[in-house]
Design a protein around this motif. Structure first.
Motif, PDB file in Angstrom:
ATOM      1  N   ASP A  78     -34.085 -13.723  24.280  1.00 26.37           N
ATOM      2  CA  ASP A  78     -33.667 -13.622  22.735  1.00 26.37           C
ATOM      3  C   ASP A  78     -32.248 -12.509  23.017  1.00 26.37           C
ATOM      4  O   ASP A  78     -31.143 -12.848  22.800  1.00 26.37           O
ATOM      5  N   ALA A  79     -32.372 -11.383  23.917  1.00 28.84           N
ATOM      6  CA  ALA A  79     -31.546 -10.513  24.150  1.00 28.84           C
ATOM      7  C   ALA A  79     -30.067 -11.319  24.839  1.00 28.84           C
ATOM      8  O   ALA A  79     -29.104 -10.972  24.321  1.00 28.84           O
ATOM      9  N   VAL A  80     -30.350 -11.906  25.850  1.00 23.52           N
ATOM     10  CA  VAL A  80     -29.056 -12.781  26.597  1.00 23.52           C
ATOM     11  C   VAL A  80     -28.661 -13.744  25.608  1.00 23.52           C
ATOM     12  O   VAL A  80     -27.574 -13.982  25.634  1.00 23.52           O
ATOM     13  N   MET A  81     -29.543 -14.528  25.044  1.00 28.04           N
ATOM     14  CA  MET A  81     -28.857 -15.470  23.838  1.00 28.04           C
ATOM     15  C   MET A  81     -27.832 -14.740  22.866  1.00 28.04           C
ATOM     16  O   MET A  81     -27.173 -15.361  22.378  1.00 28.04           O
ATOM     17  N   SER A  82     -28.226 -13.655  22.433  1.00 29.62           N
ATOM     18  CA  SER A  82     -27.630 -12.700  21.360  1.00 29.62           C
ATOM     19  C   SER A  82     -26.468 -12.506  22.064  1.00 29.62           C
ATOM     20  O   SER A  82     -25.484 -11.906  21.158  1.00 29.62           O
ATOM     21  N   THR A  83     -25.943 -12.373  23.273  1.00 26.82           N
ATOM     22  CA  THR A  83     -24.652 -12.049  23.685  1.00 26.82           C
ATOM     23  C   THR A  83     -23.742 -13.449  23.607  1.00 26.82           C
ATOM     24  O   THR A  83     -22.741 -13.383  23.952  1.00 26.82           O
ATOM     25  N   GLY A  84     -24.306 -14.424  23.218  1.00 25.50           N
ATOM     26  CA  GLY A  84     -23.556 -15.438  23.147  1.00 25.50           C
ATOM     27  C   GLY A  84     -23.525 -16.519  24.555  1.00 25.50           C
ATOM     28  O   GLY A  84     -22.909 -17.456  24.607  1.00 25.50           O
ATOM     29  N   ALA A  85     -24.721 -16.331  25.219  1.00 27.35           N
ATOM     30  CA  ALA A  85     -25.042 -17.065  26.453  1.00 27.35           C
ATOM     31  C   ALA A  85     -25.891 -18.291  26.001  1.00 27.35           C
ATOM     32  O   ALA A  85     -26.164 -18.503  24.690  1.00 27.35           O
ATOM     33  N   GLY A  86     -25.372 -19.527  26.676  1.00 23.63           N
ATOM     34  CA  GLY A  86     -25.913 -20.770  26.346  1.00 23.63           C
ATOM     35  C   GLY A  86     -27.462 -20.707  26.757  1.00 23.63           C
ATOM     36  O   GLY A  86     -27.829 -19.835  27.532  1.00 23.63           O
ATOM     37  N   THR A  94     -30.729 -16.641  33.948  1.00 23.01           N
ATOM     38  CA  THR A  94     -30.562 -15.243  34.098  1.00 23.01           C
ATOM     39  C   THR A  94     -31.954 -14.377  33.731  1.00 23.01           C
ATOM     40  O   THR A  94     -32.287 -13.501  34.390  1.00 23.01           O
ATOM     41  N   THR A  95     -32.709 -15.260  32.901  1.00 26.33           N
ATOM     42  CA  THR A  95     -34.076 -14.281  32.368  1.00 26.33           C
ATOM     43  C   THR A  95     -35.315 -14.895  32.981  1.00 26.33           C
ATOM     44  O   THR A  95     -36.420 -14.302  33.067  1.00 26.33           O
ATOM     45  N   THR A 126     -38.288 -11.755  25.069  1.00 29.76           N
ATOM     46  CA  THR A 126     -37.242 -10.843  24.538  1.00 29.76           C
ATOM     47  C   THR A 126     -36.060 -10.698  25.165  1.00 29.76           C
ATOM     48  O   THR A 126     -34.851 -10.703  24.726  1.00 29.76           O
ATOM     49  N   SER A 127     -36.105 -10.543  26.662  1.00 26.40           N
ATOM     50  CA  SER A 127     -35.200 -10.544  27.354  1.00 26.40           C
ATOM     51  C   SER A 127     -34.119 -11.937  27.386  1.00 26.40           C
ATOM     52  O   SER A 127     -32.860 -11.984  27.270  1.00 26.40           O
ATOM     53  N   GLN A 131     -27.623 -20.696  30.785  1.00 26.79           N
ATOM     54  CA  GLN A 131     -27.344 -19.376  31.221  1.00 26.79           C
ATOM     55  C   GLN A 131     -28.579 -18.364  31.051  1.00 26.79           C
ATOM     56  O   GLN A 131     -28.852 -17.886  32.068  1.00 26.79           O
TER      57      GLN A 131
END
Lengths: 564, 277
Positions: free
Chosen positions: A180-188, A195-196, A177-178, A191
């Motif tokens: 998905d969450a970071v991808m949802s902010t537009g991260a590549g 990050t996760t 989930t984390s 990244q």
């Protein structure tokens, strides 16, 4: 009157309903019978009678007597080569970790760019594990020259098999989930991975690397037997020169180093994996003062809206562990002469070295090859079985939920730890010095190694059993032994079977290299072929070793699947 | 303002979107939906009705089997990875399971929301520009957790975790906020707090909001428009103020009423979430 209640429900044995047969149990019994037959055959094959074993022990005892009093005038040399052993293990493990990280990300299903990449990466990981470190070191030493460098390469390559495999599992076990969450902010993609996923796999990866460092230190101690650096060469040459009083002092130095490092690493590993490195479970005045000072630092930082993390006790400790590691790496590189500049010619050398192995020549060694293979297998089987027999009582003595007296547990664990401080091959080289060349000293050395390792595994397996069934059996009035047999053993059995198979796998790999120190098996052929530059015979022997290791891995996987 | 067609150009538009998963499940069945700017929309339906799938199509975490998804002028359903990242920067997404990186600090988790506007991977608070760190502090302050900035995210309560996750979305300065069952894992008190927070910041920043909720009373409480899904189809689309309880009932009715056991469970379930008239 009470007799009436005890009327048997079923009048005669023939009337008992039979347990339904299923093919699984028949296959398992067949495998079990197969193992017993293999064991008896092995015993006959290497002709290990009780008299040879006891004669061997008296030889070993005599050798130990020769070792006293130790002469420590070789101490500087012993210390220097022991330090070299440690640095080799450190650099080799680091190399393996660095190579494993990209491999693991390519092999993990949730990060790999393509299924084909997964297959290739997993293939590479499996292949690196197939050839024992000592064999790799012997090959590298003959292609890049003797010294610590081939040893480091061998450690680095072989360790990938375990490290990358465990890293891959860690990556696949991360929570999604984390990400998905970071991808949802537009991260590549990268990244989000950094990050996760990295924070999630850090504790287990550090634990894996430390554990492998322990193993590599033991491996590194014997690499000198094939001219690949470290303390092994000193020990072997002193034993060959019948200089037993100096040999024991060199053995003592490496033994102390291994035991100390194992204690430190076990402590560090337990706290990192348990994730409580910095929050002690006990509240002492010191720990409470620490917590208070940390809170003070944090609230100062928050009040001043400080935009960098405050240096809490946890952060300081974490950083000092990292800095110590870096300092050790610098010292390691400064101490060991690493021909880094020749890295390009190295790849070339290695490629040539490997090309020389082909086409493999099975003719020259001929029947010796078959004999070596059979002997290797026999040693592996006997050492596993004997080791298991010794390990079971020792393992029981270390289980906290079975043995009531703490003293017994502490003493047993201490003895096991001390014996584990001597790598199997060092034991083997000592036993060979005492008993002469042949499979029996090798088997005994492997047996002792197996017993100490299995005892720990058995102790752990026993400690994991559930308490409720034990209470249930005790409540019927069973004795402690009865309760152990009917309530503890059945719970631990599947685990024990799988650990034994794993041990058999490990021992067959180890017994392929015993011959390098004269302890019997195919290793003797291998080292003579390497020394005689019969490269195509070396190729043939490596293929045979590969076949043994692969066969036992398949067998192990099959049995585990059946027992499941 | 509350009419379904909304303004001239809808901010989010789904046209004939169907999604069939590799295992054969038809999760969305020809869904068409226009969402104008500034709308507070609540998606309701049973679990498995396609609510989460629909949300994940809006920011391109999933791609439709057929149909077109358009957000803010970009066709999400056929966007390249680069375009997708650009669209996602304008869309905040709040997950039921929060999606925080537990072992890192709250501040770093909030900073993760800025990744879309940065080039290259980042690791650790120090790797983000000072100005962003300062903004992250502000956002934590906004959700009332500035004092937890240097605390590890896995030491927080569920409600606090969700507030950190909201702060992370706010770091993006999004135009649209999507929330997938944001309060389903929380106790009633934290649920109310988190929903209030979400609503307050959305109105403050003029965001368009789409929230999936299975607690109907919560949905009725604050949404301006209610859309009901059943088996991947839109079965209800109303202005929240004119919505009656019977209409909602319909959303939760099973198509296959012969499964009497299941419909019992459904009505029991339903009775607990909708106050008796």
């Amino acid at each position: 009157m009470s007799g009436a209640h005890l009327e048997p429900l079923v009048k005669s044995a023939s009337a008992l309903p039979r347990a339904p047969k299923n093919w699984r149990t028949s296959v398992i019994s067949a495998i079990f019978v197969g193992f017993v037959i293999a064991l008896v055959w092995s015993w006959l094959y290497i002709d290990m009678t009780l008299s040879t074993v006891f004669g061997g022990f008296s030889d070993i005892w005599n050798l130990i007597l020769y070792m006293f009093p130790p002469i420590f005038d070789n101490f500087p040399e012993a210390l220097r080569t022991t330090l070299e052993t440690i640095w080799m293990a450190l650099i080799g493990t680091t190399l393996a970790v660095l190579l494993s990280i990209p491999l693991a990300f390519m092999a993990a299903r949730n990060t790999s760019p393509h299924p084909a990449v997964i297959a290739v990466a997993r293939g590479i990981i499996a292949l690196t594990r197939a050839i024992p470190t000592l064999v790799l070191a012997a090959i590298f030493a003959s292609s890049v020259g003797i010294g610590p460098f081939p040893g480091i390469l061998a450690l680095g390559l072989h360790s990938i098999g375990m490290i990358a495999k465990l890293f891959t599992e860690a990556i696949e076990n991360t929570e999604a989930t984390s990400r998905d969450a970071v991808m949802s902010t537009g991260a590549g993609k990268w990244q989000s991975i950094l990050t996760t996923i990295i924070p999630q796999i850090t504790p287990s990866s550090v634990g894996t690397s430390l554990y492998r460092l322990d193993i590599n230190l033991r491996e590194s101690a014997v690499l000198g037997f094939v001219g690949a650096g470290g303390v092994g060469f000193l020990i072997q040459s002193e034993l060959r020169g019948l200089d037993y009083q100096r040999a024991i002092s060199a053995v003592t130095v490496i033994f102390v180093a291994i035991t100390l490092i194992e204690l430190v690493s076990a402590r560090l590993r337990a706290s990192i994996i348990g994730d409580h490195l910095f929050s002690p479970s006990k509240q002492t005045p010191r720990s409470m003062a620490r917590v208070a000072s940390d809170q003070q630092k944090i609230s100062t930082a928050l009040a001043g809206r400080q935009l960098t993390l405050p240096w809490t006790y946890e952060r300081v400790l974490r950083a000092s562990v990292g800095v110590s590691y870096l300092v050790m790496m610098v010292v390691a590189f400064a101490t060991i002469d690493m021909p880094l500049l020749s890295a390009f010619s190295l790849v070339d050398d290695l490629a040539k070295g490997i090309a020389q192995l082909f086409p493999p020549d099975f003719e020259t060694a001929g029947s010796e090859l078959l004999k070596g293979m059979l002997e290797t297998t026999a040693i592996g089987f006997i050492a596993t079985a004997l080791g298991l027999v010794i390990a079971i009582p020792l393992g029981i003595l270390t289980a906290r939920n079975i043995i009531i007296r703490r003293v017994v547990i502490t003493v047993t664990r201490g003895i096991l730890l001390l014996i584990r401080g001597l790598p199997e091959l060092i034991l083997a080289v000592i036993f060979v010095a005492a008993m002469g060349l042949g499979p029996v000293p090798g088997t005994l050395a492997l047996t002792i190694g197996t017993a100490t390792f299995m005892a720990k595994l058995i102790g752990d397996a026993l400690e994991e059993v559930q308490q409720a069934p034990r209470e249930g059996v005790s409540a019927t009035g069973a004795s402690r032994v009865q309760e152990f047999i009917s309530a503890v053993l059945p719970q631990a059995l599947p685990n024990l079977v799988s650990q034994t198979l794993y041990m058999l796998d490990v021992n067959l790999r180890s017994s392929t290299v015993l011959g390098i120190v004269g302890g019997g098996g195919i290793g003797f052929l291998l080292i003579s072929a390497i020394r005689g530059y019969e490269t195509q015979t070396v190729g043939a022997i490596i293929l045979v070793i590969f076949a043994i290791v692969y066969a036992i891995e398949l067998l192990g996987a099959f049995v585990r699947w059946m027992v499941e | 303002m509350l009419s379904n067609s909304g303004g001239a150009v809808p901010l989010v538009s789904l046209a004939g979107v169907s999604k069939r998963f590799p295992n054969g499940t038809l999760a969305l069945d020809n869904v068409s939906l226009d969402i104008p700017e500034g709308q507070l929309l609540s998606l309701i339906g049973l679990s498995g009705s396609g609510k989460s799938t629909l949300l994940r199509h809006v920011n391109g975490l999933l791609r439709p089997t057929s149909g077109v998804v358009e957000v803010n002028g970009t066709q999400v359903s056929s966007a390249s990875n680069r375009e997708l990242r650009k669209v996602r920067r304008d869309i905040g997404f709040v997950f039921q399971q929060f999606g925080l990186v537990g072992r890192t600090t709250c501040l770093e988790n909030v900073l993760n929301g800025a990744l879309g506007s940065l080039k290259g991977p980042r690791y650790g608070v120090w790797s983000y520009p000072k100005i962003l760190r300062s903004q992250a502090f502000d956002q934590l302050d906004r959700v009332g957790l500035a004092n937890q900035a240097y605390q590890r995210a896995d030491t927080l309560s569920g409600g606090q975790m969700q507030r950190v996750a909201i702060a992370r979305s706010l770091m993006q300065r999004p135009k649209i906020m999507l929330a997938d069952e944001p309060v389903a894992s929380l106790d009633p008190e934290s649920s109310a707090q988190v929903l209030d927070l979400l609503l307050r910041v959305s109105i403050e920043d003029g965001m368009t909001v789409v929230v999936t909720l299975h607690q109907v009373e919560l949905a009725l409480g604050w949404a301006t428009r209610i859309v009901g899904l059943r088996d991947g189809k839109v079965v209800l689309d109303r202005d929240a103020t004119t919505l009656k309880q019977e209409d909602v009932m319909e959303v939760y009715q099973r198509v296959d009423s012969s499964l009497s056991n299941e419909s019992d469970i459904v009505s029991d379930d339903f009775a607990s979430v909708v106050p008796a008239p």
